[in-house]
Enzyme design. Structure first.
Site, PDB file in Angstrom:
ATOM      1  N   ASP A 235       0.821  -1.213   0.000  1.00  0.00           N
ATOM      2  CA  ASP A 235       0.000   0.000   0.000  1.00  0.00           C
ATOM      3  C   ASP A 235       0.850   1.256   0.000  1.00  0.00           C
ATOM      4  OD1 ASP A 235      -2.224  -1.582   0.051  1.00  0.00           O
ATOM      5  OD2 ASP A 235      -2.612  -1.335   2.194  1.00  0.00           O
ATOM      6  N   ASP A 248       0.294  -0.623   5.890  1.00  0.00           N
ATOM      7  CA  ASP A 248      -0.823  -1.391   5.336  1.00  0.00           C
ATOM      8  C   ASP A 248      -2.118  -0.792   5.872  1.00  0.00           C
ATOM      9  OD1 ASP A 248      -1.754  -3.401   3.683  1.00  0.00           O
ATOM     10  OD2 ASP A 248      -1.886  -4.869   5.290  1.00  0.00           O
ATOM     11  N   LYS A 250      -6.057  -0.869   6.421  1.00  0.00           N
ATOM     12  CA  LYS A 250      -7.127  -1.852   6.523  1.00  0.00           C
ATOM     13  C   LYS A 250      -8.424  -1.174   6.946  1.00  0.00           C
ATOM     14  CE  LYS A 250      -4.590  -5.415   5.524  1.00  0.00           C
ATOM     15  NZ  LYS A 250      -4.782  -6.120   4.235  1.00  0.00           N
TER      16      LYS A 250
END
Length: 338
Positions: A235, A248, A250
């Site tokens: 990412d 990352d 989420k």
């Protein structure tokens, strides 16, 4: 005359019950004293031989009681355990091939020019397995059980078509959220009309995280580990509180305040870290990780920072999952016995 007569009668009656005196008996001890003394059988025992035993028995030591005996047993053998003996803990598994997560030969530092564009290397579809695929195919049985049970519960609640629509919407929202983040973190682009997008709650959720992120080096960029043979699409690589991290992003409908609530996400982060540190397309080295869990209702996101030590621990677990995947593929490709 009546009184003497009565007295005589009384005397005659008493004479009937009189006891005659016995002849005197003399007790003599002469025969007993003069008789031969019997020999005691214990006198034949060698008393000198057992004198030490006699002294120990007749010594003035404290008397033994049940309590003192139990205490003595505790000293000699330990206290009596009424519980089952604890089973030995299973030994932690160790990877057969301990490939390092960090690249000792890489000394390059990330660029600090604010005008330079972050790396956006496209992912090449080939036969090399992705990080996501490896984690899915080596999911622990317990985690797989809970995932299947969640799916069954959702299907019962929404129906087959409803569940398919739900998962499609979740995927779409996640994709839009990442697209919005790419616009925010790219120097050349700006987010416009954020409130009309479904991901606006997620963006609001991470506002306090974005203020601590700087020096973006890569966005939605592919990585490949040449030695361990896996690929992935990370990412973001940027500095969080001054530490260069693989980040990352989420999304979640439920709070995940602890890193263990994120399941395999830490393994995904360290897999990308190891690939970045050994991928020739990247000149810098990453030593930390960050998982950010954003919420649709706009409540503050939970950041889970992973320092160098924690990343090394998760890296060992990732290597085990990678070995498990490789072994499964070998078994699938092995020819069946004739």
């Amino acid at each position: 005359m009546k009184l003497p007569l009565t007295f005589c009668r009384l005397l005659s009656r008493l004479n009937r019950f009189s006891v005659k005196a016995s002849p005197p008996v003399s007790f003599s001890t002469f025969s007993y004293l003069c008789s031969q003394k019997k020999k005691n059988s214990y006198e034949a025992v060698d008393q000198a031989k057992y004198s030490r035993l006699v002294r120990s028995v007749l010594s003035r030591g404290p008397a033994q009681t049940p309590e003192s005996l139990f205490k003595e047993d505790d000293v000699l053998y330990g206290p009596v355990s009424k519980h089952k003996a604890a089973e030995p803990e299973p030994q932690a598994r160790v990877p057969q091939h301990c490939f390092p997560i960090f690249n000792e030969e890489r000394t390059g530092k990330p660029h600090t020019d604010a005008s330079s564009s972050p790396l956006k290397i496209p992912l090449q579809r080939n036969s090399i397995p992705s990080v996501t695929r490896i984690l899915q195919q080596t999911m622990p049985p317990e985690q797989s059980f809970f995932l299947e049970r969640w799916k069954e519960r959702m299907v019962l609640e929404l129906g087959e078509d409803g569940f398919a629509e739900y998962t499609s919407n979740v995927f779409l929202q996640g994709k839009q959220f990442h697209k919005a983040l790419e616009s925010i973190l790219s120097p050349q682009e700006n987010l416009t009309g954020g409130e009309e997008h479904p991901q606006c709650g997620y963006i609001e959720s991470i506002q306090h995280i974005l203020t601590e992120i700087s020096g973006v080096q890569a966005l939605e960029s592919a990585v490949q580990h040449e030695a361990l043979k896996y690929v992935g699409l990370l990412d973001c690589v940027a500095e969080y509180r001054g530490k260069l991290c693989v980040i990352d992003w989420k999304t979640s409908e439920k709070p995940k305040p602890l890193i263990r609530n994120t399941y395999d996400n830490p393994l995904q982060v360290v897999a990308y870290m190891g690939a970045v540190n050994h991928d020739a397309h990247y000149s810098f080295q990453v030593q930390c990780g960050l998982i950010v869990v954003a919420y649709k209702d706009g409540s503050p996101a939970h950041p889970h920072f992973m320092d160098e030590e924690l990343c090394s621990k998760y890296w060992a677990k990732w290597l085990l999952r990678l070995e498990e995947y490789t072994e499964k593929q070998k078994n699938l490709s092995a020819p069946e016995p004739a």
